[in-house]
Design a protein around this motif. Structure first.
Motif, PDB file in Angstrom:
ATOM      1  N   PHE A 113       0.798  -1.226   0.000  1.00  0.00           N
ATOM      2  CA  PHE A 113       0.000   0.000   0.000  1.00  0.00           C
ATOM      3  C   PHE A 113       0.826   1.270   0.000  1.00  0.00           C
ATOM      4  CE2 PHE A 113      -0.049  -1.894   4.316  1.00  0.00           C
ATOM      5  CZ  PHE A 113       0.725  -0.964   4.992  1.00  0.00           C
TER       6      PHE A 113
ATOM      7  N   GLN B 203      -0.386   5.013  -1.331  1.00  0.00           N
ATOM      8  CA  GLN B 203      -0.483   6.141  -0.411  1.00  0.00           C
ATOM      9  C   GLN B 203       0.446   7.286  -0.797  1.00  0.00           C
ATOM     10  OE1 GLN B 203       0.239   4.211   3.344  1.00  0.00           O
ATOM     11  NE2 GLN B 203      -1.834   3.399   3.498  1.00  0.00           N
TER      12      GLN B 203
ATOM     13  N   TYR C  42       1.854  11.684   8.810  1.00  0.00           N
ATOM     14  CA  TYR C  42       1.779  10.242   8.544  1.00  0.00           C
ATOM     15  C   TYR C  42       2.725   9.470   9.460  1.00  0.00           C
ATOM     16  CZ  TYR C  42       1.999   5.937   5.669  1.00  0.00           C
ATOM     17  OH  TYR C  42       1.965   4.628   5.209  1.00  0.00           O
TER      18      TYR C  42
ATOM     19  N   VAL D 209     -10.664   2.059   7.902  1.00  0.00           N
ATOM     20  CA  VAL D 209      -9.726   2.988   7.274  1.00  0.00           C
ATOM     21  C   VAL D 209      -9.841   2.944   5.753  1.00  0.00           C
ATOM     22  CG1 VAL D 209      -7.287   3.528   6.936  1.00  0.00           C
ATOM     23  CG2 VAL D 209      -8.139   2.945   9.221  1.00  0.00           C
ATOM     24  N   TRP D 210      -9.830   1.740   5.193  1.00  0.00           N
ATOM     25  CA  TRP D 210      -9.856   1.646   3.737  1.00  0.00           C
ATOM     26  C   TRP D 210     -11.245   1.918   3.175  1.00  0.00           C
ATOM     27  CZ3 TRP D 210      -5.524   1.553   0.845  1.00  0.00           C
ATOM     28  CH2 TRP D 210      -4.332   1.362   1.555  1.00  0.00           C
TER      29      TRP D 210
ATOM     30  N   GLY E 129     -11.002   5.447   2.720  1.00  0.00           N
ATOM     31  CA  GLY E 129     -10.162   5.682   1.553  1.00  0.00           C
ATOM     32  C   GLY E 129     -10.922   5.514   0.247  1.00  0.00           C
TER      33      GLY E 129
ATOM     34  N   TYR F 224      -5.151  10.587   5.668  1.00  0.00           N
ATOM     35  CA  TYR F 224      -3.733  10.246   5.529  1.00  0.00           C
ATOM     36  C   TYR F 224      -3.120   9.902   6.885  1.00  0.00           C
ATOM     37  CZ  TYR F 224       0.420  10.106   2.603  1.00  0.00           C
ATOM     38  OH  TYR F 224       1.508   9.667   1.890  1.00  0.00           O
TER      39      TYR F 224
ATOM     40  N   TYR G 184      -4.083   6.380   7.585  1.00  0.00           N
ATOM     41  CA  TYR G 184      -3.242   5.450   6.825  1.00  0.00           C
ATOM     42  C   TYR G 184      -1.931   5.173   7.574  1.00  0.00           C
ATOM     43  CZ  TYR G 184      -5.993   5.506   2.439  1.00  0.00           C
ATOM     44  OH  TYR G 184      -6.956   5.343   1.463  1.00  0.00           O
TER      45      TYR G 184
ATOM     46  N   TYR H  60      -2.606   3.006  10.684  1.00  0.00           N
ATOM     47  CA  TYR H  60      -2.904   1.630  10.280  1.00  0.00           C
ATOM     48  C   TYR H  60      -1.625   0.873   9.910  1.00  0.00           C
ATOM     49  CZ  TYR H  60      -4.883  -2.270   7.645  1.00  0.00           C
ATOM     50  OH  TYR H  60      -5.199  -3.527   7.190  1.00  0.00           O
ATOM     51  N   ASP H  61      -0.729   1.533   9.208  1.00  0.00           N
ATOM     52  CA  ASP H  61       0.522   0.887   8.815  1.00  0.00           C
ATOM     53  C   ASP H  61       1.315   0.433  10.036  1.00  0.00           C
ATOM     54  OD1 ASP H  61       2.762   0.015   7.362  1.00  0.00           O
ATOM     55  OD2 ASP H  61       3.658   2.007   7.381  1.00  0.00           O
TER      56      ASP H  61
ATOM     57  N   CYS I 122      -5.016  -2.991  -2.740  1.00  0.00           N
ATOM     58  CA  CYS I 122      -4.565  -2.826  -1.347  1.00  0.00           C
ATOM     59  C   CYS I 122      -5.599  -3.394  -0.380  1.00  0.00           C
ATOM     60  CB  CYS I 122      -4.342  -1.347  -1.034  1.00  0.00           C
ATOM     61  SG  CYS I 122      -2.995  -0.557  -1.926  1.00  0.00           S
TER      62      CYS I 122
END
Length: 502
Positions: free
Chosen positions: A279, A283, A304, A344-345, A348, A385, A388, A391-392, A448
């Protein structure tokens, strides 16, 4: 696994009264006091983890800072060079990653980390060179070289992070590392923001940004030589990382195969490995580069990586929560990640519907340059963002913790880390290639979301069947030549025969 190795088993959990703990003498084991705070000695797992974290702070942390701007900090029409370089980087990384644990075991931590750090210097220098010469060959070469270097660096880092701490502190060690490592990306992003803060139109980041980051990556490569060898590391309970002498390439490569043969369940985690860097391309290039001007990209990048620090802190400590069984924590982590994936997605998806490659700036009040932080409607994309980034960190922390919960065998964990980074990089190489050939943004977004959700489902049996409240010593010894006495006994190297009571 049979055969000698430079990495062996972490000592089994056992209680030792403070008065019984014996620590060697010497400068490596001197405690420092700062008022009421007593710092761990230099050759402790905590100190070594902090040093490794700062190596990654200065090397991959700076790499993340520049790549997080999208296109390696270039204009959209020149972003193909960074995409090509990253595709070459991760393709090489995917191959090297499978054998990186073997290389690290044979060469040692300090050499592996220093060699890895130099690759990041070359990569940043290639982007600086591209600003003036458009030397496409050098940019791609730098990506290939960094793929080799980074594979070895991350294998060494993973072995330390997962095998040095006791079982009850693995989540915290992972979170400490992730916080310090991502602080590097935050500071790198702040440098970029400061140098480009008055640039309110889309553009390439300044030469000063690249030069500053180049210097920092070189310092990171040098810092790795301050680490001590694993044979000198002593935990608070007096136990050591136990070593075997005279490793050979043959036994290390056989050990890689034996890890897969004897622990086939690890294959169920491979889709999570594959998805874990997929992803980033979307991003960085399809959101940050596509929708924002350069100074706002720098701000987004800072937010981020800050969100990553908070995500690692929250998940790292939650995964080590002492009053809940580890088996329960593993299942709860899976459920939370599954819910986060759709939350989250899902957000997105709503944002991605607003623009395409042919209409990249739709929905902004500036159809030429995209969002500026002063634009109407910027807050929503900014918050997405940040999510994101959070989440990562949650994903990466959970994956490392899942691997660390499966075993305490540091040789096995070095190979796990190699598998993780190799497969992760294979996914990243494909993803960067798809962006390079201009696949539709919605296609990349969908890939993703599907990969993340699907990989969680495939990994569920590991959470249910394999992760236990503790790993018995006998299980970690099942495929080794070691004895229980080797694992739980305290050993002191010949160089430090004297001990002192603490």
């Amino acid at each position: 696994m049979k055969g000698p190795t430079t990495w062996l088993l972490q000592s089994a959990p056992h209680s030792v009264e403070p008065s019984e703990v014996e620590i060697p003498t010497g400068w490596r084991y001197k405690k420092l006091k700062l008022g009421p705070i007593t710092l761990p000695w230099y050759a402790s797992p905590e100190s070594q983890l902090i040093l490794v974290s700062f190596v990654c702070f200065l090397c991959p942390g700076m790499f993340n800072a520049i790549n997080g701007l999208g296109g390696g900090g270039q204009l959209d029409e020149n972003a193909y060079a960074a995409s090509a370089s990253n595709s070459a980087l991760y393709a090489t990384f995917a191959v090297v990653g499978f054998f990186a644990g073997t290389v690290t075991n044979a060469m040692g931590i300090r050499f592996a980390l220093s060699f890895g750090g130099l690759g990041y210097c070359v990569y940043i220098s290639a982007l600086l060179c591209w600003n003036h010469t458009r030397n496409f060959g050098y940019v791609v070469f730098a990506g290939v070289l960094l793929g080799c270097c980074a594979g070895i660096l991350w294998s060494a880092q993973g072995a330390i992070m997962m095998s040095y701490p006791p079982e009850k502190l693995k989540g915290r060690f992972i979170s400490w590392f992730w916080i310090i490592f991502n602080l590097g990306a935050v500071i790198g992003s702040l440098v970029s923001l400061g140098l480009n803060i008055h640039e309110d139109h889309d553009g390439t980041v300044s030469d000063g940004t690249y030069i500053g980051i180049l210097v920092l990556t070189f310092l990171g490569a040098c810092l790795s030589w301050m680490l001590v060898d694993a044979k000198h590391v002593v935990r608070r309970d007096g136990s050591r990382i136990i070593l075997m002498k005279h490793p050979t390439w043959k036994t290390e490569i056989l050990g890689l195969w034996e890890t897969l043969w004897n622990e086939p369940y690890i294959i169920l985690l491979f889709p999570m490995f594959f998805a874990s860097n997929w992803f980033y391309t979307y991003q960085f290039n399809c959101v940050n580069l596509a929708q924002f001007n350069v100074r706002t990209r720098a701000l987004n990048n800072t937010l981020y990586w800050l969100a990553q620090m908070f995500g690692a802190l929250i998940f790292g400590f939650a995964l080590d929560f002492p009053n809940i069984r580890r088996t329960t924590r593993a299942k709860a982590a899976w459920v939370i990640m599954f819910v986060l994936t759709f939350a989250v997605w899902g957000g997105g998806y709503v944002f991605q519907r607003r623009y395409t490659r042919t209409r990249p700036k739709d929905g902004t009040d500036d159809p030429v340059n995209g969002y500026d932080w002063g634009s109407n409607g910027y807050v929503g994309p900014m918050f997405l963002y940040i999510c994101y980034g959070f989440y990562d960190a949650a994903w990466q922390t959970c994956v490392y913790w899942f691997m660390g919960a499966i075993s305490n065998n540091s040789r096995k964990l070095a190979n796990f880390a190699g598998f993780y980074k190799g497969i992760q990089s294979a996914g990243a190489a494909i993803s960067w290639r798809l962006d390079w050939v201009k696949k539709p943004y919605m296609n990349l977004f969908t890939s993703c979301w599907v990969l993340l959700a699907g990989s969680l489902v495939i990994a569920l049996p590991v959470m249910i069947l394999k992760i236990k409240d503790t790993v018995p010593v006998e299980e970690d010894l099942k495929f080794t030549d070691e004895t229980i006495e080797d694992v739980i006994g305290h050993r002191v190297s010949d160089e430090s025969p004297e001990k002192e009571k603490v």
